[in-house]
Write an enzyme that holds these catalytic residues in place. Sequence first.
Site, short mmCIF file in Angstrom:
data_model
loop_
_atom_site.label_atom_id
_atom_site.label_comp_id
_atom_site.label_asym_id
_atom_site.label_seq_id
_atom_site.Cartn_x
_atom_site.Cartn_y
_atom_site.Cartn_z
CB SER A 44 6.80 -1.77 -8.15
OG SER A 44 5.85 -2.30 -7.25
N GLY B 74 6.57 -0.60 -2.78
CA GLY B 74 6.09 -1.94 -2.47
C GLY B 74 4.72 -2.20 -3.06
CG ASP B 75 0.50 -1.57 -3.59
OD1 ASP B 75 0.00 -1.77 -4.71
OD2 ASP B 75 0.00 -2.01 -2.54
CG ASP B 76 -0.45 -0.90 -8.23
OD1 ASP B 76 0.10 -1.93 -8.68
OD2 ASP B 76 -1.61 -0.89 -7.77
CG ASN C 215 -1.81 -1.23 1.29
OD1 ASN C 215 -1.77 -1.91 2.30
ND2 ASN C 215 -2.54 -1.58 0.24
#
Length: 443
Positions: free
Chosen positions: A265, A232-234, A210
């Site tokens: 990512s 760690g996300d988009d 997130n």
Amino acid sequence: SRSHRKKVDSKIEFQALRCRKHSAILTDFGAVGDGKTSNTKAFREAISKLSQMATDGGAQLVVPPGKWLTGSFNLTSHFTLFIQHGATILASQDESEWPVIGPLPSYGMGRDGNGAGRFNSLISGTNLTDVVITGNNGTINGQGQYWWDKFKKKQFKLTRPYLIELLFSKKIQISNITLIDSPSWNIHPVYCKNVIIKHVTILAPVTVPNTDGINPDSCKNTLIEDCYIVSGDDCIAVKSGWDQYGIKFGMPTRQLSIRRLTCISPKSAGVALGSEMSGGIKDVRIEDVTLTNTESAIRIKTAAGRGGYVKDIFARRITMKTMKFVFWMNGDYNSHPDEGYDPKAFPEVTNINYRDMTAENVTMSASLDGIDKDPFKGICISNVTMALADNAKKVQWNCTNVAGVTSRVKPEPCSLLPEKNQDCVFPSDLIPIESVVLKKCFV
């Protein structure tokens, strides 16, 4: 305002939508840059005072070198927040410094799924016009470890704060700053129009979920360019509301240009469309993107129950290295806000165009899964070459409930996307925000 300028290097030049007549420095309001003293009151008092100059040429607040600990604060219209090189705005880890606000109307509840409320973002604002957040590469540090640990242990009843969130605002610029360790999403313009985000560096641990980079959400006429994101996300997640709440609110994201993006990512996408896309997403142009060690390039995430649409998507000149998937579409992304969604609210996914791409060290070329009785249509992929990794999957294309065409694509696509000798389209016009020329301003 002239006396204030003498305290800062008067030769700092920067580009902005508007230059300001008045200027002040954070230390004028009693702020202490030792990284320990809370400056929440100083930020709030400074912005309150400078807001009085909105109708007289506007004002800028300069954050000088130092470490400025603060809780949440709201911006004002006709205002520039300038973070100098060597200055770091440090987000407080004291929850009492973060006001609790209600859920977004297009989401119905907090995004973390733990009840309705959420912490206000570090830097926020609602119903604003002409706001600039910029610097000569100053830093905003979200000090996210406290929030990540508590979230992992499921100890929050509220959604974690974002670093920057602006709502119902227009003429927004966010540029030339570095954001690190956000508690959750980094930049979230929602229900905004005429937004420029450029020359922003976003750094988050690739293991923390997130920590999305930039999430334009129910926004119109937005430009994201020349950004570097590790997440760690988009890296970018395009959104427009969640299931029945997003359908009811009915505000799409449209006229979005993403260009010259560099993204890392390993567990998520370079650009995601969805999963909250219930107000609709259309007219998105993505070009000149470099992806390294990233799970997928452009990922469409939706499900029965979401409604809305993802259509008129255009991407070209994407360069990839070490990818789990190149093309990925999910019709079964079933994270619903509550039980009140309509399972028969089918999304429309159509006119998706990808062209002129190269990828190295690819595990799987494509996983494309539409929805039974609701296929994803109008998919076009042309002039794409993917070189496979040593551990590549034996089956390179997995396709269900999709329809479209391909041209000059290697490895050979699935039978649902037959070869047709044509190039996929990319619009020749510009969206309006791409023609905006920034002014030369000084601190």
